[in-house]
Scaffold this motif. Structure first.
Motif, PDB file in Angstrom:
ATOM      1  N   ILE A 117     -11.617  -4.385 -18.804  1.00  0.00           N
ATOM      2  CA  ILE A 117     -12.051  -4.810 -17.554  1.00  0.00           C
ATOM      3  C   ILE A 117     -11.012  -5.021 -16.487  1.00  0.00           C
ATOM      4  O   ILE A 117     -11.145  -4.825 -15.363  1.00  0.00           O
ATOM      5  CB  ILE A 117     -12.509  -6.632 -17.967  1.00  0.00           C
ATOM      6  N   ILE A 118      -9.733  -5.105 -16.894  1.00  0.00           N
ATOM      7  CA  ILE A 118      -8.716  -5.037 -16.084  1.00  0.00           C
ATOM      8  C   ILE A 118      -8.657  -3.697 -15.309  1.00  0.00           C
ATOM      9  O   ILE A 118      -8.436  -3.467 -14.166  1.00  0.00           O
ATOM     10  CB  ILE A 118      -7.224  -5.205 -16.623  1.00  0.00           C
ATOM     11  N   LYS A 119      -8.798  -2.779 -16.338  1.00  0.00           N
ATOM     12  CA  LYS A 119      -8.823  -1.301 -15.594  1.00  0.00           C
ATOM     13  C   LYS A 119      -9.929  -1.013 -14.707  1.00  0.00           C
ATOM     14  O   LYS A 119     -10.039  -0.411 -13.622  1.00  0.00           O
ATOM     15  CB  LYS A 119      -8.861  -0.255 -16.876  1.00  0.00           C
ATOM     16  N   SER A 120     -11.141  -1.437 -14.948  1.00  0.00           N
ATOM     17  CA  SER A 120     -12.261  -1.529 -14.255  1.00  0.00           C
ATOM     18  C   SER A 120     -12.189  -2.233 -12.612  1.00  0.00           C
ATOM     19  O   SER A 120     -12.196  -1.545 -11.533  1.00  0.00           O
ATOM     20  CB  SER A 120     -13.516  -2.240 -14.805  1.00  0.00           C
ATOM     21  N   TYR A 121     -11.415  -3.321 -12.683  1.00  0.00           N
ATOM     22  CA  TYR A 121     -11.106  -3.973 -11.461  1.00  0.00           C
ATOM     23  C   TYR A 121      -9.902  -3.220 -10.617  1.00  0.00           C
ATOM     24  O   TYR A 121     -10.309  -2.890  -9.355  1.00  0.00           O
ATOM     25  CB  TYR A 121     -10.454  -5.424 -11.806  1.00  0.00           C
ATOM     26  N   LEU A 122      -9.039  -2.686 -11.340  1.00  0.00           N
ATOM     27  CA  LEU A 122      -8.126  -1.914 -10.647  1.00  0.00           C
ATOM     28  C   LEU A 122      -8.559  -0.539 -10.171  1.00  0.00           C
ATOM     29  O   LEU A 122      -8.297  -0.193  -8.996  1.00  0.00           O
ATOM     30  CB  LEU A 122      -6.974  -1.580 -11.534  1.00  0.00           C
ATOM     31  N   LYS A 123      -9.580   0.109 -10.842  1.00  0.00           N
ATOM     32  CA  LYS A 123     -10.137   1.341 -10.555  1.00  0.00           C
ATOM     33  C   LYS A 123     -11.182   1.350  -9.115  1.00  0.00           C
ATOM     34  O   LYS A 123     -11.324   1.842  -8.339  1.00  0.00           O
ATOM     35  CB  LYS A 123     -10.683   2.039 -11.551  1.00  0.00           C
ATOM     36  N   ASN A 124     -12.113   0.061  -9.506  1.00  0.00           N
ATOM     37  CA  ASN A 124     -13.354   0.130  -8.485  1.00  0.00           C
ATOM     38  C   ASN A 124     -13.104  -1.201  -7.474  1.00  0.00           C
ATOM     39  O   ASN A 124     -13.939  -0.909  -6.581  1.00  0.00           O
ATOM     40  CB  ASN A 124     -14.567  -0.255  -9.561  1.00  0.00           C
ATOM     41  N   ARG A 125     -12.177  -1.911  -7.697  1.00  0.00           N
ATOM     42  CA  ARG A 125     -12.267  -3.190  -6.593  1.00  0.00           C
ATOM     43  C   ARG A 125     -10.720  -3.340  -5.899  1.00  0.00           C
ATOM     44  O   ARG A 125     -10.583  -4.664  -5.805  1.00  0.00           O
ATOM     45  CB  ARG A 125     -12.744  -4.426  -7.389  1.00  0.00           C
ATOM     46  N   PRO A 126      -9.843  -2.252  -5.873  1.00  0.00           N
ATOM     47  CA  PRO A 126      -8.651  -2.669  -5.293  1.00  0.00           C
ATOM     48  C   PRO A 126      -8.811  -3.042  -3.802  1.00  0.00           C
ATOM     49  O   PRO A 126      -8.137  -4.144  -3.451  1.00  0.00           O
ATOM     50  CB  PRO A 126      -7.950  -1.265  -5.150  1.00  0.00           C
ATOM     51  N   ARG A 127      -9.693  -2.776  -3.071  1.00  0.00           N
ATOM     52  CA  ARG A 127      -9.764  -3.141  -1.655  1.00  0.00           C
ATOM     53  C   ARG A 127     -10.287  -4.604  -1.653  1.00  0.00           C
ATOM     54  O   ARG A 127     -10.052  -5.376  -0.541  1.00  0.00           O
ATOM     55  CB  ARG A 127     -10.742  -2.101  -0.763  1.00  0.00           C
ATOM     56  N   SER A 128     -11.338  -4.778  -2.393  1.00  0.00           N
ATOM     57  CA  SER A 128     -11.804  -6.111  -2.700  1.00  0.00           C
ATOM     58  C   SER A 128     -10.778  -7.058  -2.975  1.00  0.00           C
ATOM     59  O   SER A 128     -11.192  -8.353  -2.286  1.00  0.00           O
ATOM     60  CB  SER A 128     -13.018  -5.900  -3.667  1.00  0.00           C
ATOM     61  N   PHE A 129     -10.005  -6.862  -3.616  1.00  0.00           N
ATOM     62  CA  PHE A 129      -8.905  -7.899  -4.202  1.00  0.00           C
ATOM     63  C   PHE A 129      -7.760  -7.922  -2.916  1.00  0.00           C
ATOM     64  O   PHE A 129      -7.515  -9.207  -2.767  1.00  0.00           O
ATOM     65  CB  PHE A 129      -8.183  -7.220  -5.525  1.00  0.00           C
ATOM     66  N   GLU A 130      -7.643  -7.000  -2.289  1.00  0.00           N
ATOM     67  CA  GLU A 130      -6.781  -6.934  -0.810  1.00  0.00           C
ATOM     68  C   GLU A 130      -7.624  -8.274   0.095  1.00  0.00           C
ATOM     69  O   GLU A 130      -6.841  -8.981   0.493  1.00  0.00           O
ATOM     70  CB  GLU A 130      -6.674  -5.917  -0.171  1.00  0.00           C
ATOM     71  N   ARG A 131      -8.827  -7.879   0.188  1.00  0.00           N
ATOM     72  CA  ARG A 131      -9.423  -9.019   1.000  1.00  0.00           C
ATOM     73  C   ARG A 131      -9.586 -10.460   0.423  1.00  0.00           C
ATOM     74  O   ARG A 131      -9.474 -11.286   1.079  1.00  0.00           O
ATOM     75  CB  ARG A 131     -11.064  -8.464   1.117  1.00  0.00           C
ATOM     76  N   LEU A 132      -9.770 -10.534  -0.810  1.00  0.00           N
ATOM     77  CA  LEU A 132      -9.486 -11.779  -1.659  1.00  0.00           C
ATOM     78  C   LEU A 132      -8.428 -12.397  -1.462  1.00  0.00           C
ATOM     79  O   LEU A 132      -8.402 -13.675  -1.200  1.00  0.00           O
ATOM     80  CB  LEU A 132     -10.020 -11.441  -3.162  1.00  0.00           C
ATOM     81  N   MET A 133      -7.405 -11.652  -1.463  1.00  0.00           N
ATOM     82  CA  MET A 133      -5.940 -12.288  -1.426  1.00  0.00           C
ATOM     83  C   MET A 133      -5.687 -12.773  -0.103  1.00  0.00           C
ATOM     84  O   MET A 133      -4.981 -13.848  -0.080  1.00  0.00           O
ATOM     85  CB  MET A 133      -4.871 -11.195  -1.988  1.00  0.00           C
ATOM     86  N   ALA A 134      -6.158 -12.210   0.905  1.00  0.00           N
ATOM     87  CA  ALA A 134      -6.096 -12.709   2.036  1.00  0.00           C
ATOM     88  C   ALA A 134      -6.703 -14.124   2.260  1.00  0.00           C
ATOM     89  O   ALA A 134      -6.072 -15.156   3.159  1.00  0.00           O
ATOM     90  CB  ALA A 134      -6.349 -11.771   3.220  1.00  0.00           C
TER      91      ALA A 134
END
Length: 589
Positions: A117-134
């Protein structure tokens, strides 16, 4: 030399005259712009420097919907047993998870499923997490304050990320709403109001406090934060069933296979989100810093119902910003009720603008309310009030008096209304009638109006003083004539005594300054009028029994009166009454 100076002076005069003419023409030709009422109100506002609005792009990011849908899809469809091709050393991952576990009340243990699951997030959702962190930069400080208040682990703030992607208006397909995705019954359980105007599940502050209370109550049941997360998603009943089916195991990973499918991926998704946030820099994920936090906004209690459109016009804040800062209001309208306060949230600098000009803002809201179309009966009432004010300026007043009409055979509401010059609707309203049916012997209240002169206080007092001052000079006949004038003036005052009680005091003062004989005559006139009114009121309280009447039929003729009332007021023990009997139909003594 003198000629040169003279010529220079003449040229200067000509230039000045030409400039003055051009200025005058420009002044004349400039059109006068007529200000609207809104502009005239805003021109009086006290303003502060550097009034800033939230950037429009940031606003769009805060109100995201695609991130919420993506997070929901991941939780539902991600397969922990499916290997993901991403460059992340299992050794490094185990070390990092161990560090997180050492400082967290959650059981953060390495498993192949969590790694996938962690690898899936890092591979498929890096830009999404940048937005979520903002967006997190905006909400997390407020979350942490309430988590600390209720002694809930700080890591729970990541729960709102997977629940709603930090969208305060997020709504799932089953109706869960807000940052913490409360279902309607759970929200009501924790006093989150939901009505046509308001949905407090969307209020970040109230919903966060309710979530902390709910999570604390779940921890009191299970005593394990992993099981608390599972029960937050599936409900405590499903977690209890899973514990029983697994042979009384109480570790999430041991009961996971007996939980609903969505919940099987829920806790791993939470732990994977926590890992990505804590080790974002190691994976090249850099969230943008929010231009403002939740604490840089403030609220003001509203004292009128107002729309976002009105507020936007007055304080120059886009409607989209108001919608984001006030997600609680479903119709973009802030209601007003005396029973419960409602608040408007704005950036702190705009709060200063609002509070500094509150009176002008409410004046504009009232002005706009007056411009809206009203029901005809409200308009008639306002016109009647305005008419009364105009009459008062002319020294006159409208006096309302009540009469009682006893319905006779063959009567109907239309004939009765024509007789007294009132409408059928008014007769119904005065007597609490729903239909047009009336019965013989039924007593109807009829209100009539008449215009009378308002006695001027100063004239009444001056007149009595003149009587006392000139009494020695007057003949007995003149004195008697003056006394009669005073009596007439005070008798007129008595006629409007109920409508204008303030004038009674003037009449009494006038009586006090007259001679003893005059006092007695005026007092007798006042008492006579009072007795007449009391007799009229007593007649309204009494009902004469007609042939065929019963206590039940009499009670029906008088709204709000019951058979038991009639028995008690008239000391009747049975049901027997006779024609001609006088019965009290009011409890007032």
């Amino acid at each position: 030399m003198n000629k040169k100076r003279t010529l220079s002076f003449i040229f200067a005069l000509i230039s000045f005259a030409a400039f003055a003419q051009e200025s005058a023409e420009a002044e004349i030709s400039t059109p006068q712009i007529k200000l609207s009422y809104l502009d005239s109100v805003k021109s009086t506002f006290i303003r502060y420097e550097n009034l800033a609005c939230i950037d429009s792009l940031w606003m769009k990011e805060l109100a995201n919907q695609d991130l919420f849908e993506a997070m929901q899809e991941d939780i539902e469809k991600i397969n922990p047993d499916e290997d993901v091709d991403y460059n992340l050393s299992s050794k490094d991952l185990k070390e990092r998870l161990a560090k997180l576990d050492a400082v967290s009340p959650f059981h953060i243990e390495y498993s192949k499923g969590l790694e996938n699951i962690i690898k899936s997030y890092l591979k498929n959702r890096p830009r999404s997490f940048e937005r979520l962190m903002a967006i997190s930069d905006y909400y997390f400080p407020m979350f942490e304050e309430y988590l600390s208040k209720y002694n809930v682990p700080m890591e729970i703030k990541y729960l709102a990320v997977i629940e709603s992607a930090l969208n305060p208006k997020a709504k799932s397909r089953v109706g869960a709403t807000g940052l913490w995705q409360f279902m309607y019954p759970t929200g009501k359980q924790f006093n989150l109001e939901v009505n046509s105007y308001v949905d407090e599940r969307c209020d970040p502050l109230k919903a966060t406090e309710a979530a902390c209370q709910y999570l604390s109550s779940l921890y009191n049941i299970f005593g394990d934060w992993d099981l608390v997360l599972a029960s937050y998603n599936a409900g405590p009943g499903n977690v209890t069933k899973a514990i029983r089916r697994s042979g009384s195991y109480k570790n999430y990973w041991n009961i996971r296979r007996n939980l609903p499918k969505e919940t099987q991926g829920y806790v791993p998704a939470f732990l994977a989100t926590m890992y990505v946030y804590e080790y974002a820099k190691e994976h090249g994920i850099n969230g943008k810093k929010a231009p403002m936090t939740y604490f840089e906004t403030d609220t003001v209690m509203v004292k009128r119902q107002m729309s976002f459109k009105q507020i936007a016009s007055l304080v120059d804040v886009p409607v989209s910003q108001l919608q984001f800062l006030n997600p609680i209001y479903k119709l973009d309208v802030i209601p007003y009720t005396p029973e419960k306060a409602h608040y408007l949230r704005l950036p702190k600098d705009k709060i200063g603008l609002f509070t500094a000009n509150e009176k002008a803002i409410y004046a504009y809201i009232d002005y706009e309310a007056d411009q809206r179309e009203k029901p005809y009966f409200v308009k008639e009432r306002e016109e009647a009030i305005a008419s009364s004010k105009e009459l008062a300026k002319d020294g006159k007043k409208i006096i309302t008096a009540s009469k009682t009409y006893t319905v006779k055979r063959g009567d109907n509401l239309g004939e009765i209304s024509n007789k007294y010059g009132v409408s059928v609707a008014e007769i119904k309203r005065w007597n609490g009638l729903r239909g047009n049916m009336i019965q013989v012997g039924q007593r109807l209240k009829i209100q009539t109006e008449k215009i009378v002169d308002i006695p001027v206080k100063e004239e009444a007092v001056a007149e009595v003083k003149d009587v006392k001052k000139d009494k020695a000079k007057q003949k007995p006949a003149d004195t008697l004539k003056t006394d009669k004038t005073a009596i007439a003036a005070n008798t007129a005052k008595t006629e409007i005594e109920e409508a204008a009680p303030a004038e009674d005091a003037v009449a009494e003062n006038a009586v006090a300054e007259t001679e003893p004989n005059t006092q007695e005559i005026v007092a007798a006139a006042i008492n006579k009028e009072k007795r007449a009114r009391e007799a009229s009121y007593e007649a309204e309280r009494m009902y004469i029994v007609q042939k065929g009447d019963s206590l039940f039929s009499i009670a029906r003729k008088h709204p709000g009166v019951t058979v038991e009332n009639l028995k008690r007021w008239n000391k009747i023990e049975g049901e027997s009454i006779k024609p001609g009997m006088k019965l009290k139909v009011s409890s007032i003594n």
